[in-house]
Design a protein around this motif. Sequence first.
Motif, PDB file in Angstrom:
ATOM      1  N   ALA A   1       0.833  -1.210   0.000  1.00 48.75           N
ATOM      2  CA  ALA A   1       0.000   0.000   0.000  1.00 48.75           C
ATOM      3  C   ALA A   1       0.866   1.258   0.000  1.00 48.75           C
ATOM      4  CB  ALA A   1      -0.940  -0.004   1.203  1.00 48.75           C
ATOM      5  N   GLU A   2       1.921   1.270   0.825  1.00 49.30           N
ATOM      6  CA  GLU A   2       2.787   2.448   0.860  1.00 49.30           C
ATOM      7  C   GLU A   2       3.576   2.595  -0.432  1.00 49.30           C
ATOM      8  OE1 GLU A   2       6.288   4.598   3.484  1.00 49.30           O
ATOM      9  OE2 GLU A   2       5.237   2.867   4.336  1.00 49.30           O
ATOM     10  N   LEU A   3       4.071   1.495  -0.978  1.00 49.84           N
ATOM     11  CA  LEU A   3       4.790   1.554  -2.245  1.00 49.84           C
ATOM     12  C   LEU A   3       3.868   2.060  -3.353  1.00 49.84           C
ATOM     13  CD1 LEU A   3       7.338   1.106  -3.857  1.00 49.84           C
ATOM     14  CD2 LEU A   3       6.746  -1.334  -4.011  1.00 49.84           C
ATOM     15  N   ARG A   4       2.636   1.582  -3.380  1.00 44.92           N
ATOM     16  CA  ARG A   4       1.671   2.065  -4.370  1.00 44.92           C
ATOM     17  C   ARG A   4       1.463   3.579  -4.220  1.00 44.92           C
ATOM     18  NH1 ARG A   4      -1.129  -0.814  -7.486  1.00 44.92           N
ATOM     19  NH2 ARG A   4      -3.022   0.436  -7.341  1.00 44.92           N
TER      20      ARG A   4
ATOM     21  N   LEU B   1      -0.139   5.442  -7.171  1.00 43.10           N
ATOM     22  CA  LEU B   1      -1.135   4.448  -7.567  1.00 43.10           C
ATOM     23  C   LEU B   1      -2.171   4.171  -6.485  1.00 43.10           C
ATOM     24  CD1 LEU B   1       1.391   1.941  -9.189  1.00 43.10           C
ATOM     25  CD2 LEU B   1      -0.016   3.666 -10.353  1.00 43.10           C
ATOM     26  N   GLY B   2      -2.106   4.883  -5.383  1.00 39.29           N
ATOM     27  CA  GLY B   2      -3.054   4.649  -4.301  1.00 39.29           C
ATOM     28  C   GLY B   2      -2.992   5.769  -3.278  1.00 39.29           C
TER      29      GLY B   2
ATOM     30  N   GLY C   1       6.039   3.401   6.785  1.00 36.42           N
ATOM     31  CA  GLY C   1       7.116   2.578   7.311  1.00 36.42           C
ATOM     32  C   GLY C   1       8.334   2.499   6.402  1.00 36.42           C
ATOM     33  N   ILE C   2       8.198   2.888   5.145  1.00 38.80           N
ATOM     34  CA  ILE C   2       9.326   2.832   4.210  1.00 38.80           C
ATOM     35  C   ILE C   2      10.175   4.088   4.367  1.00 38.80           C
ATOM     36  CG2 ILE C   2      10.006   2.756   1.784  1.00 38.80           C
ATOM     37  CD1 ILE C   2       7.422   1.134   1.252  1.00 38.80           C
ATOM     38  N   ILE C   3       9.579   5.233   4.198  1.00 38.13           N
ATOM     39  CA  ILE C   3      10.208   6.522   4.508  1.00 38.13           C
ATOM     40  C   ILE C   3       9.335   7.126   5.603  1.00 38.13           C
ATOM     41  CG2 ILE C   3      10.922   8.787   3.660  1.00 38.13           C
ATOM     42  CD1 ILE C   3      11.003   7.576   0.834  1.00 38.13           C
TER      43      ILE C   3
ATOM     44  N   LEU D   1      14.061   5.397  -0.660  1.00 39.83           N
ATOM     45  CA  LEU D   1      13.185   4.404  -1.269  1.00 39.83           C
ATOM     46  C   LEU D   1      14.001   3.347  -2.009  1.00 39.83           C
ATOM     47  CD1 LEU D   1      10.328   3.416  -1.813  1.00 39.83           C
ATOM     48  CD2 LEU D   1      10.222   4.993  -3.755  1.00 39.83           C
ATOM     49  N   LEU D   2      15.045   3.760  -2.726  1.00 39.94           N
ATOM     50  CA  LEU D   2      15.901   2.800  -3.423  1.00 39.94           C
ATOM     51  C   LEU D   2      16.557   1.835  -2.437  1.00 39.94           C
ATOM     52  CD1 LEU D   2      17.696   4.985  -6.135  1.00 39.94           C
ATOM     53  CD2 LEU D   2      15.812   3.367  -6.469  1.00 39.94           C
ATOM     54  N   GLY D   3      16.991   2.353  -1.298  1.00 39.58           N
ATOM     55  CA  GLY D   3      17.586   1.488  -0.274  1.00 39.58           C
ATOM     56  C   GLY D   3      16.606   0.436   0.207  1.00 39.58           C
TER      57      GLY D   3
END
Length: 162
Positions: free
Chosen positions: A23-26, A31-32, A39-41, A118-120
């Motif tokens: 969900a966070e990546l989207r 995309l969402g 939790g990612i950044i 995000l790349l990490g």
Amino acid sequence: MADAYDFLLTLDLRDDLSEDEVAELRWHLGLGPQPERLGIITEFPEIVLDDAGPALDDKGEFKLEDAPYPVLAQQGPAWRIGGAAVSELARREDPRPGWALTTRQALHPDDFDYVDQLLGWLATHADYDSGYARYVGYERFYEDAGITKLLMFKDGEIVREG
């Protein structure tokens, strides 16, 4: 003249992402909707501006606020770099379950800190053998005819070469 970079990333991800991570990546890809918890950044500090410029806190330091934004969410005509800004995250079943991610963005150098975070994170979920280098994208200054840096998956990280 502008500070714009053509940024392309194509990456396969393992099938170990949680629903919250997907969900966070989207959201980061446009995309969402933004999830309640990131939790990612996790931090997006930004200097607060008022009528006089940067606002100061009680200690005389720049006042900061958390201002999350999706870092690879541009869609439509790509500013300065030509073509289209796009992002896609597609479920992949063959040759093994996982995710296929592709994004092309027009980035400003101020965006690179968050993109690098995000790349990490993406590198820790990449579906590639860390024992060899693999091309996963590029960066190109918008005025350059050629690619400025290659993005490589190497030794478990996404690195810039060039």
